[in-house]
Design a protein around this motif. Sequence first.
Motif, mmCIF file in Angstrom:
data_model
loop_
_atom_site.group_PDB
_atom_site.id
_atom_site.type_symbol
_atom_site.label_atom_id
_atom_site.label_comp_id
_atom_site.label_asym_id
_atom_site.label_seq_id
_atom_site.Cartn_x
_atom_site.Cartn_y
_atom_site.Cartn_z
ATOM 1 N N THR A 1 -4.493 6.017 9.998
ATOM 2 C CA THR A 1 -4.053 6.003 8.603
ATOM 3 C C THR A 1 -2.552 5.804 8.540
ATOM 4 O O THR A 1 -1.822 6.119 9.468
ATOM 5 C CB THR A 1 -4.384 7.324 7.887
ATOM 6 N N SER A 2 -2.110 5.273 7.416
ATOM 7 C CA SER A 2 -0.684 5.140 7.146
ATOM 8 C C SER A 2 -0.438 5.768 5.793
ATOM 9 O O SER A 2 -0.689 5.152 4.756
ATOM 10 C CB SER A 2 -0.278 3.661 7.136
ATOM 11 N N LEU B 1 0.807 -1.223 0.000
ATOM 12 C CA LEU B 1 0.000 0.000 0.000
ATOM 13 C C LEU B 1 0.837 1.268 0.000
ATOM 14 O O LEU B 1 0.461 2.262 -0.612
ATOM 15 C CB LEU B 1 -0.951 0.002 1.209
ATOM 16 N N GLU B 2 1.952 1.278 0.729
ATOM 17 C CA GLU B 2 2.727 2.497 0.841
ATOM 18 C C GLU B 2 3.794 2.615 -0.242
ATOM 19 O O GLU B 2 4.501 3.597 -0.305
ATOM 20 C CB GLU B 2 3.378 2.570 2.224
ATOM 21 N N ASN B 3 3.904 1.609 -1.110
ATOM 22 C CA ASN B 3 5.002 1.584 -2.073
ATOM 23 C C ASN B 3 4.644 2.213 -3.413
ATOM 24 O O ASN B 3 4.851 1.629 -4.474
ATOM 25 C CB ASN B 3 5.462 0.133 -2.291
ATOM 26 N N ALA C 1 -6.613 1.332 -2.422
ATOM 27 C CA ALA C 1 -6.306 0.338 -1.403
ATOM 28 C C ALA C 1 -5.924 1.000 -0.087
ATOM 29 O O ALA C 1 -6.292 0.540 0.996
ATOM 30 C CB ALA C 1 -5.172 -0.573 -1.889
ATOM 31 N N LEU C 2 -5.194 2.117 -0.169
ATOM 32 C CA LEU C 2 -4.790 2.849 1.025
ATOM 33 C C LEU C 2 -6.014 3.411 1.747
ATOM 34 O O LEU C 2 -6.097 3.368 2.978
ATOM 35 C CB LEU C 2 -3.830 3.977 0.646
ATOM 36 N N SER C 3 -6.970 3.908 0.990
ATOM 37 C CA SER C 3 -8.191 4.451 1.590
ATOM 38 C C SER C 3 -9.014 3.345 2.239
ATOM 39 O O SER C 3 -9.555 3.523 3.334
ATOM 40 C CB SER C 3 -9.030 5.162 0.523
#
Length: 281
Positions: free
Chosen positions: A230-231, A84-86, A102-104
Amino acid sequence: MEKNSLLIMRSLYPSMHESERKIADFIMKQPELAVNMTVAQLSGKAGVADSSIIRFCRKLGFNGFTELKINIAKNLKKPEELILENISREDSYPAIASKVFALSIQALEDSLKVLDPNELSKAVELLLNARRIEFYGVGTSATLAMDAYYRFMRIGLNTYAATDPHICRISASKLDSGCVAVGISHTGRTRDTVRAIEIAKEREAKTICITSYLESPIAKLADSLLLTSTSEARFMKEAVSARIAQIALLDSLYTCVAVRRYDSVVENIEQMTEILNETRL
């Protein structure tokens, strides 16, 4: 609701001391390794004293390192969730969109896990009993405050939203014990929003605070504290997914209040619909 140690670490991170951040950094980056380590091994890798590990565990609400490790193991992300963070410069537009969505989704799922049912119930009761409700938010939180005002106003509640720093302060100074002030700040450190809540509290108004960080300045002022989690991805430092989670949280408050005041809400919505029909082609 069972605690999630990784989400708690993320929420407490801004308020941690240097040694605590070293421990949190190692665990959040390599949780799979951390769950198989001893206290001595983790302290060596993080560059802190053994006693710091024990204090860290207690700060998170665990009796010791073994209990923390068990909780981390239960909450490890699946491999497919780790992408997700990539977000990278080489990603295609569809790939970026997929990761942002996907992050949301992850933010919504994580926020539901950290949402305290007792705090939610307390917030709903405060709103139901308030003579006046004011929402405060500046910067990226301003649109959330305005949206909340619009929703609650439409069902007949006496509400107002202040998004200008000066007006936030002045408006908060006019509140009293029959009012509720709602402060929205992802970091919980937005000076203008925190100050507005401070002033409201000085006037004996009840306070509801929405933030992603448990020990932030605004959290310490809350009569009801509602956390989101959240991230943020590398290219999304302005808490984009945090806004998604906070919208869902405000919608939850709105819906809870609407259900409790069902008859009057239906009447108000019908009136508003009739009025708004005049604006549509």
